[in-house]
Design an enzyme around this catalytic site. Structure first.
Site, PDB file in Angstrom:
ATOM      1  N   GLU A 162     -37.215  64.851  -9.924  1.00 12.48           N
ATOM      2  CA  GLU A 162     -38.049  66.052  -9.909  1.00 12.48           C
ATOM      3  C   GLU A 162     -38.359  66.526 -11.323  1.00 12.48           C
ATOM      4  O   GLU A 162     -39.468  66.965 -11.618  1.00 12.48           O
ATOM      5  CB  GLU A 162     -37.347  67.139  -9.110  1.00 12.48           C
ATOM      6  CG  GLU A 162     -37.090  66.725  -7.665  1.00 12.48           C
ATOM      7  CD  GLU A 162     -36.794  67.894  -6.762  1.00 12.48           C
ATOM      8  OE1 GLU A 162     -37.754  68.411  -6.164  1.00 12.48           O
ATOM      9  OE2 GLU A 162     -35.621  68.298  -6.666  1.00 12.48           O
ATOM     10  N   GLU A 193     -32.428  63.098  -1.072  1.00 13.96           N
ATOM     11  CA  GLU A 193     -31.899  64.355  -0.513  1.00 13.96           C
ATOM     12  C   GLU A 193     -31.808  64.355   1.011  1.00 13.96           C
ATOM     13  O   GLU A 193     -30.811  64.828   1.578  1.00 13.96           O
ATOM     14  CB  GLU A 193     -32.762  65.534  -0.975  1.00 13.96           C
ATOM     15  CG  GLU A 193     -32.501  65.988  -2.397  1.00 13.96           C
ATOM     16  CD  GLU A 193     -33.286  65.212  -3.435  1.00 13.96           C
ATOM     17  OE1 GLU A 193     -33.344  65.662  -4.584  1.00 13.96           O
ATOM     18  OE2 GLU A 193     -33.849  64.147  -3.081  1.00 13.96           O
TER      19      GLU A 193
END
Length: 270
Positions: free
Chosen positions: A124, A144
């Site tokens: 990210e 995730e």
């Protein structure tokens, strides 16, 4: 050990920021996230900084994301805050946004030198940078969902804008890792290099950018980012604003003059 963020000047105009916790695959502890936010803020405020290089320590990982034993339990409420860094991360939401370059404009062109595994929060963070080059052995991914979590530091918004929609959904929903070669094919990175050459190449790119007119560089970057996805007439209006800003600057007069006088330009950022 909770690791560290090292920030130093390379030459006169380049900030080199390094994630340093190789024994934990450069996973980000609360203390490191606070330090990373501070390093980005310092680079933005420093008028001498014209480009930023972000990388990690070691050969194994650029950043494997938030520390699963420290940071994630803190954020889910499974662990109570124990020090000033834990409390800052929970109480000051700006710290998390700045440390992930999410909803925060660092202003300076930022090059990410991905020296190894780039997963979860590290992935990210990469998405918030402008130019990315990678070691040819690097691995990428957003795992995730495999842990019943979600990539909340920008990936759900950014990834579908940076790669084809079906590619973004595959990466987001399967959580499966992919290679540096695949990242290059999808356009997430622009170059692959052996690990030992990666930082030198990133600094070379940063030097090329830093040698250009800083007002022009920042105006071009801003117009390109803000114009992405806008109707053409709106994007053209951003170009017009950038043109007015740049063409009235001292540097815009210096650049052509230096070319005509066959000398290196002396840009002052005005």
């Amino acid at each position: 050990m909770s690791g560290a963020i090292h920030s130093e000047m390379y030459g006169q105009h380049i900030a080199l920021i390094r994630i340093d916790r190789p024994e934990a695959r450069n996973a980000l502890s609360p203390k490191m996230l606070c330090a990373l936010a501070d390093a980005f803020l310092a680079a933005k405020r420093d008028v001498q900084v014209r480009a930023v290089v972000l990388t990690g320590t070691g050969d194994a990982a650029f950043c494997s994301g938030g520390d699963l034993g420290l940071t994630l339990p803190l954020m889910t409420g499974a662990r109570a805050p124990q020090d000033e860094f834990d409390r800052r991360l929970l109480e000051d939401e700006r710290t998390m946004e700045v440390s992930s370059l999410r909803n925060f404009d660092i202003v300076k062109p930022t090059i990410c030198a991905i020296n190894g595994t780039c997963l979860a929060g590290g992935f990210e963070l990469m998405l918030g940078t402008d130019i990315r080059i990678a070691a040819d052995h690097a691995q990428f991914g957003l795992p995730e969902v495999q842990r019943a979590l979600l990539p909340f530091a920008g990936s759900m918004a950014r990834l579908p804008r940076q790669v084809p929609a079906a590619v973004a959904m595959q990466v987001l929903l399967t959580g499966r890792p992919f290679s540096a070669q695949q990242a290059l094919q999808w356009g997430l990175v622009t170059e692959l290099h052996p690990r030992e050459h990666l930082q030198a190449r990133a600094l070379e790119l940063a030097e090329q950018i830093a040698s250009n007119g800083p007002i022009a560089v920042q105006a071009v970057r801003r117009a390109a980012i803000q114009g992405s996805g806008l109707p053409l007439h709106s994007a053209f209006a951003l170009e017009d604003g950038a043109k007015r800003e740049v063409m009235s600057s001292e540097d815009a007069r210096e650049g052509p003059l230096a070319f005509m006088e066959k000398r290196a330009p002396r840009f002052v950022g005005r």
